[in-house]
Motif scaffolding. Structure first.
Motif, PDB file in Angstrom:
ATOM      1  N   ALA A 133     -13.351 -27.754  -5.637  1.00 30.05           N
ATOM      2  CA  ALA A 133     -12.160 -27.068  -5.128  1.00 30.05           C
ATOM      3  C   ALA A 133     -12.320 -25.557  -5.198  1.00 30.05           C
ATOM      4  O   ALA A 133     -12.970 -25.027  -6.106  1.00 30.05           O
ATOM      5  N   LYS A 134     -11.737 -24.864  -4.237  1.00 23.38           N
ATOM      6  CA  LYS A 134     -11.631 -23.413  -4.268  1.00 23.38           C
ATOM      7  C   LYS A 134     -10.280 -23.067  -4.886  1.00 23.38           C
ATOM      8  O   LYS A 134      -9.266 -23.706  -4.585  1.00 23.38           O
ATOM      9  N   ILE A 135     -10.246 -22.051  -5.735  1.00 21.09           N
ATOM     10  CA  ILE A 135      -9.032 -21.702  -6.462  1.00 21.09           C
ATOM     11  C   ILE A 135      -8.544 -20.316  -6.040  1.00 21.09           C
ATOM     12  O   ILE A 135      -9.264 -19.322  -6.183  1.00 21.09           O
ATOM     13  N   VAL A 136      -7.329 -20.285  -5.523  1.00 20.16           N
ATOM     14  CA  VAL A 136      -6.675 -19.033  -5.161  1.00 20.16           C
ATOM     15  C   VAL A 136      -5.477 -18.853  -6.087  1.00 20.16           C
ATOM     16  O   VAL A 136      -4.568 -19.685  -6.100  1.00 20.16           O
ATOM     17  N   ALA A 137      -5.491 -17.787  -6.875  1.00 18.71           N
ATOM     18  CA  ALA A 137      -4.314 -17.443  -7.669  1.00 18.71           C
ATOM     19  C   ALA A 137      -3.450 -16.513  -6.828  1.00 18.71           C
ATOM     20  O   ALA A 137      -3.962 -15.680  -6.081  1.00 18.71           O
ATOM     21  N   PHE A 138      -2.141 -16.674  -6.945  1.00 12.57           N
ATOM     22  CA  PHE A 138      -1.248 -15.758  -6.247  1.00 12.57           C
ATOM     23  C   PHE A 138      -0.004 -15.515  -7.084  1.00 12.57           C
ATOM     24  O   PHE A 138       0.352 -16.304  -7.930  1.00 12.57           O
ATOM     25  N   ASP A 139       0.613 -14.365  -6.888  1.00 15.68           N
ATOM     26  CA  ASP A 139       1.828 -13.978  -7.592  1.00 15.68           C
ATOM     27  C   ASP A 139       1.583 -13.680  -9.067  1.00 15.68           C
ATOM     28  O   ASP A 139       1.865 -12.582  -9.534  1.00 15.68           O
ATOM     29  N   SER A 140       1.067 -14.634  -9.828  1.00 15.74           N
ATOM     30  CA  SER A 140       0.796 -14.440 -11.250  1.00 15.74           C
ATOM     31  C   SER A 140      -0.607 -14.962 -11.541  1.00 15.74           C
ATOM     32  O   SER A 140      -0.894 -16.150 -11.360  1.00 15.74           O
ATOM     33  N   ASP A 141      -1.475 -14.081 -11.994  1.00 18.27           N
ATOM     34  CA  ASP A 141      -2.909 -14.380 -12.053  1.00 18.27           C
ATOM     35  C   ASP A 141      -3.287 -15.263 -13.244  1.00 18.27           C
ATOM     36  O   ASP A 141      -2.593 -15.308 -14.265  1.00 18.27           O
ATOM     37  N   THR A 142      -4.403 -15.958 -13.080  1.00 18.20           N
ATOM     38  CA  THR A 142      -5.102 -16.612 -14.179  1.00 18.20           C
ATOM     39  C   THR A 142      -6.082 -15.596 -14.753  1.00 18.20           C
ATOM     40  O   THR A 142      -6.151 -14.459 -14.299  1.00 18.20           O
ATOM     41  N   LYS A 143      -6.855 -15.987 -15.725  1.00 17.62           N
ATOM     42  CA  LYS A 143      -7.996 -15.164 -16.101  1.00 17.62           C
ATOM     43  C   LYS A 143      -8.928 -15.094 -14.892  1.00 17.62           C
ATOM     44  O   LYS A 143      -9.111 -16.101 -14.192  1.00 17.62           O
ATOM     45  N   PRO A 144      -9.527 -13.935 -14.620  1.00 15.52           N
ATOM     46  CA  PRO A 144     -10.351 -13.788 -13.415  1.00 15.52           C
ATOM     47  C   PRO A 144     -11.462 -14.828 -13.280  1.00 15.52           C
ATOM     48  O   PRO A 144     -11.792 -15.246 -12.168  1.00 15.52           O
ATOM     49  N   GLU A 145     -12.032 -15.246 -14.404  1.00 14.23           N
ATOM     50  CA  GLU A 145     -13.139 -16.200 -14.338  1.00 14.23           C
ATOM     51  C   GLU A 145     -12.672 -17.613 -13.979  1.00 14.23           C
ATOM     52  O   GLU A 145     -13.506 -18.510 -13.761  1.00 14.23           O
ATOM     53  N   CYS A 146     -11.374 -17.824 -13.914  1.00  8.45           N
ATOM     54  CA  CYS A 146     -10.845 -19.162 -13.661  1.00  8.45           C
ATOM     55  C   CYS A 146     -10.472 -19.398 -12.202  1.00  8.45           C
ATOM     56  O   CYS A 146     -10.006 -20.484 -11.857  1.00  8.45           O
ATOM     57  N   ILE A 168      -2.430 -21.320  -6.968  1.00  7.84           N
ATOM     58  CA  ILE A 168      -1.601 -21.423  -8.162  1.00  7.84           C
ATOM     59  C   ILE A 168      -1.043 -20.072  -8.594  1.00  7.84           C
ATOM     60  O   ILE A 168      -1.724 -19.057  -8.544  1.00  7.84           O
ATOM     61  N   ALA A 169       0.221 -20.086  -9.002  1.00  3.13           N
ATOM     62  CA  ALA A 169       0.843 -18.949  -9.681  1.00  3.13           C
ATOM     63  C   ALA A 169       0.946 -19.328 -11.148  1.00  3.13           C
ATOM     64  O   ALA A 169       1.765 -20.174 -11.525  1.00  3.13           O
ATOM     65  N   ALA A 170       0.111 -18.751 -11.976  1.00  2.00           N
ATOM     66  CA  ALA A 170      -0.034 -19.222 -13.351  1.00  2.00           C
ATOM     67  C   ALA A 170       1.135 -18.817 -14.235  1.00  2.00           C
ATOM     68  O   ALA A 170       1.534 -17.649 -14.259  1.00  2.00           O
ATOM     69  N   ALA A 229      -7.804 -37.297   7.633  1.00  2.00           N
ATOM     70  CA  ALA A 229      -8.791 -38.006   8.425  1.00  2.00           C
ATOM     71  C   ALA A 229     -10.058 -37.185   8.557  1.00  2.00           C
ATOM     72  O   ALA A 229     -10.029 -36.006   8.865  1.00  2.00           O
ATOM     73  N   GLY A 230     -11.184 -37.838   8.299  1.00  5.06           N
ATOM     74  CA  GLY A 230     -12.469 -37.174   8.484  1.00  5.06           C
ATOM     75  C   GLY A 230     -12.741 -36.091   7.467  1.00  5.06           C
ATOM     76  O   GLY A 230     -13.613 -35.259   7.671  1.00  5.06           O
ATOM     77  N   GLY A 231     -12.016 -36.080   6.338  1.00  5.86           N
ATOM     78  CA  GLY A 231     -12.262 -35.088   5.309  1.00  5.86           C
ATOM     79  C   GLY A 231     -11.847 -33.695   5.708  1.00  5.86           C
ATOM     80  O   GLY A 231     -12.452 -32.715   5.290  1.00  5.86           O
ATOM     81  N   ASP A 232     -10.807 -33.568   6.518  1.00  6.97           N
ATOM     82  CA  ASP A 232     -10.330 -32.262   6.942  1.00  6.97           C
ATOM     83  C   ASP A 232      -9.806 -31.478   5.736  1.00  6.97           C
ATOM     84  O   ASP A 232      -9.518 -32.028   4.687  1.00  6.97           O
ATOM     85  N   ALA A 233      -9.659 -30.170   5.922  1.00  8.54           N
ATOM     86  CA  ALA A 233      -9.303 -29.285   4.820  1.00  8.54           C
ATOM     87  C   ALA A 233      -7.884 -29.526   4.324  1.00  8.54           C
ATOM     88  O   ALA A 233      -6.941 -29.604   5.111  1.00  8.54           O
ATOM     89  N   THR A 234      -7.739 -29.644   3.008  1.00  2.00           N
ATOM     90  CA  THR A 234      -6.431 -29.842   2.390  1.00  2.00           C
ATOM     91  C   THR A 234      -6.159 -28.717   1.402  1.00  2.00           C
ATOM     92  O   THR A 234      -7.063 -28.222   0.730  1.00  2.00           O
ATOM     93  N   ILE A 235      -4.898 -28.325   1.290  1.00  2.00           N
ATOM     94  CA  ILE A 235      -4.502 -27.247   0.392  1.00  2.00           C
ATOM     95  C   ILE A 235      -3.237 -27.652  -0.344  1.00  2.00           C
ATOM     96  O   ILE A 235      -2.335 -28.265   0.238  1.00  2.00           O
ATOM     97  N   THR A 236      -3.189 -27.346  -1.639  1.00  2.00           N
ATOM     98  CA  THR A 236      -2.002 -27.633  -2.448  1.00  2.00           C
ATOM     99  C   THR A 236      -1.579 -26.375  -3.195  1.00  2.00           C
ATOM    100  O   THR A 236      -2.405 -25.685  -3.788  1.00  2.00           O
ATOM    101  N   PHE A 237      -0.286 -26.106  -3.157  1.00  2.00           N
ATOM    102  CA  PHE A 237       0.292 -24.982  -3.872  1.00  2.00           C
ATOM    103  C   PHE A 237       0.922 -25.470  -5.167  1.00  2.00           C
ATOM    104  O   PHE A 237       1.671 -26.447  -5.173  1.00  2.00           O
ATOM    105  N   ILE A 238       0.632 -24.766  -6.262  1.00  2.00           N
ATOM    106  CA  ILE A 238       1.236 -25.071  -7.557  1.00  2.00           C
ATOM    107  C   ILE A 238       1.952 -23.806  -8.034  1.00  2.00           C
ATOM    108  O   ILE A 238       1.349 -22.934  -8.663  1.00  2.00           O
ATOM    109  N   PRO A 239       3.238 -23.658  -7.725  1.00  2.00           N
ATOM    110  CA  PRO A 239       3.985 -22.483  -8.166  1.00  2.00           C
ATOM    111  C   PRO A 239       4.319 -22.552  -9.651  1.00  2.00           C
ATOM    112  O   PRO A 239       4.099 -23.575 -10.305  1.00  2.00           O
ATOM    113  N   LYS A 240       4.881 -21.471 -10.176  1.00  2.00           N
ATOM    114  CA  LYS A 240       5.279 -21.457 -11.578  1.00  2.00           C
ATOM    115  C   LYS A 240       6.347 -22.501 -11.856  1.00  2.00           C
ATOM    116  O   LYS A 240       6.358 -23.122 -12.915  1.00  2.00           O
TER     117      LYS A 240
END
Length: 352
Positions: free
Chosen positions: A131-144, A111-113, A44-55
């Motif tokens: 979207a803002k991208i947070v890598a965790f656990d297993s990194d992407t290329k830094p520029e991604c 995302i854990a890539a 509602a009202g465009g509140d902040a949403t976050i999605t986790f994409i694990p390996k």
């Protein structure tokens, strides 16, 4: 305030089962407000949403990480937190999920890539969409991505495992590594440092690394790879498995084999899974950090990025709830905390 290490029942975290191009995705119920389910980007009202994409889903380690992520998302102020992802940890299996989150307008993707390259195009499109991208656990290329939340300094993870195996085999003999996927960023970085340490440190001159195999973070395949190692290398004295699935599967194999007590096993494992193997003498010592803290810090980093409090440049700081201030280092790196060594003397103190 104590950080909750207890793993929540999976049923409380998984709210729906949806077939997506023959791959299953699962979504967490909304963290805030009414507690009713919310799909990605629907707040509602465009509140902040976050999605986790694990390996991959249905991985015990991942379950603990995501429980911490859900806790952090709620405390950080996200209106909804979701989890989607593949059941198999293959290189390109995460791309369709990234694309779906981009279309849904999700604010933060964590995302854990499985592969540092395969996800980059899709993540680039997500960033272009805002979207803002947070890598965790297993990194992407830094520029991604914007930041990478790492458990500990990668070299420290490698060194502690090398030290443990050396101590357990008496400083000499053949060893092998049973890893996760061949493309896993974190696994490969740890292995690289292990190999360098074995070659350069005089204390390890009598230790020979004879094999590297991959169980793909699959219990059955990891069990079979452990069997294969013993058949191919009858003089093997030790195995390092820097993956929670791999070390548990290998321990299960060794515990009922003729190699119990003769072949040392160490690596990275969950105390709750490894406890019986420590108690029965199959495993003397292994290491890990608190996985829940990884997801917890990732949530706060995502919120700080979304709110414009940090950009991911070196020197940025943000507060990660009860875990306190975290500083962004060179390359967008954020460190959570040091590893812990578990053994018979302390394992009953931990519950995750």
């Amino acid at each position: 305030m104590m950080f909750d290490r207890k793993k929540s029942p999976r049923s409380s975290r998984l709210a729906s089962l949806v077939a997506v191009t023959a791959v299953v995705s699962m979504a967490l119920t909304a963290c805030g407000g009414s507690g009713t389910p919310a799909s990605s980007g629907e707040a509602a009202g465009g509140d902040a949403t976050i999605t986790f994409i694990p390996k991959q889903l249905n991985n015990p380690y991942t379950d603990v990480v995501l429980a911490g992520g859900k806790k952090g998302a709620k405390e950080a102020g996200f209106s909804s937190s979701n989890v989607v992802g593949p059941l198999e940890a293959s290189a390109s299996s995460q791309v369709s999920f990234i694309n779906a989150e981009t279309q849904a307008g999700t604010n933060v993707i964590v995302i854990a890539a499985n592969d540092p390259d395969a996800v980059c195009t899709a993540l680039g499109e997500a960033r272009s969409a805002g979207a803002k991208i947070v890598a965790f656990d297993s990194d992407t290329k830094p520029e991604c991505r914007d930041v990478f939340i790492s458990q500990v300094v990668a070299k420290d993870v490698a060194l502690i495992q090398t030290k443990l195996i050396s101590e357990q085999i008496g400083g000499s003999g053949e060893i092998a590594i049973l890893s996760a996927t061949a493309n896993a960023t974190n696994q490969n970085e740890w292995i690289k440092f292990m190999e360098e340490e074995l070659k350069s440190n005089p204390a390890y001159k009598d230790i020979k690394l004879v094999a590297k195999v991959y169980g793909d973070d699959n219990d059955t395949k990891s069990f079979q790879e452990a069997q294969g190692l013993m058949q191919a290398h009858p003089n093997l004295k030790g195995i390092i498995s820097p993956t929670t699935v791999g070390i548990a599967a290998t321990a299960r194999y060794l515990s009922t084999s003729a190699y119990k007590g003769k072949v040392a096993l160490t690596g990275l494992g969950l105390p709750n899974e490894m406890r019986p193997f420590v108690k029965d003498g199959t495993v003397k010592e292994f290491a890990l950090w608190d996985p829940a803290q990884l997801g917890y810090v990732a949530s706060f980093a995502g919120k700080a990025l979304k709110d414009g409090k940090i950009t991911g440049k070196a020197g940025d700081t943000f507060t990660a709830g009860e875990l306190g201030e975290r500083k962004v280092q060179d390359g967008g790196l954020v460190i959570v905390g040091p590893p812990t060594v578990f053994n018979a003397a302390n394992i009953d103190k931990y519950n995750f």
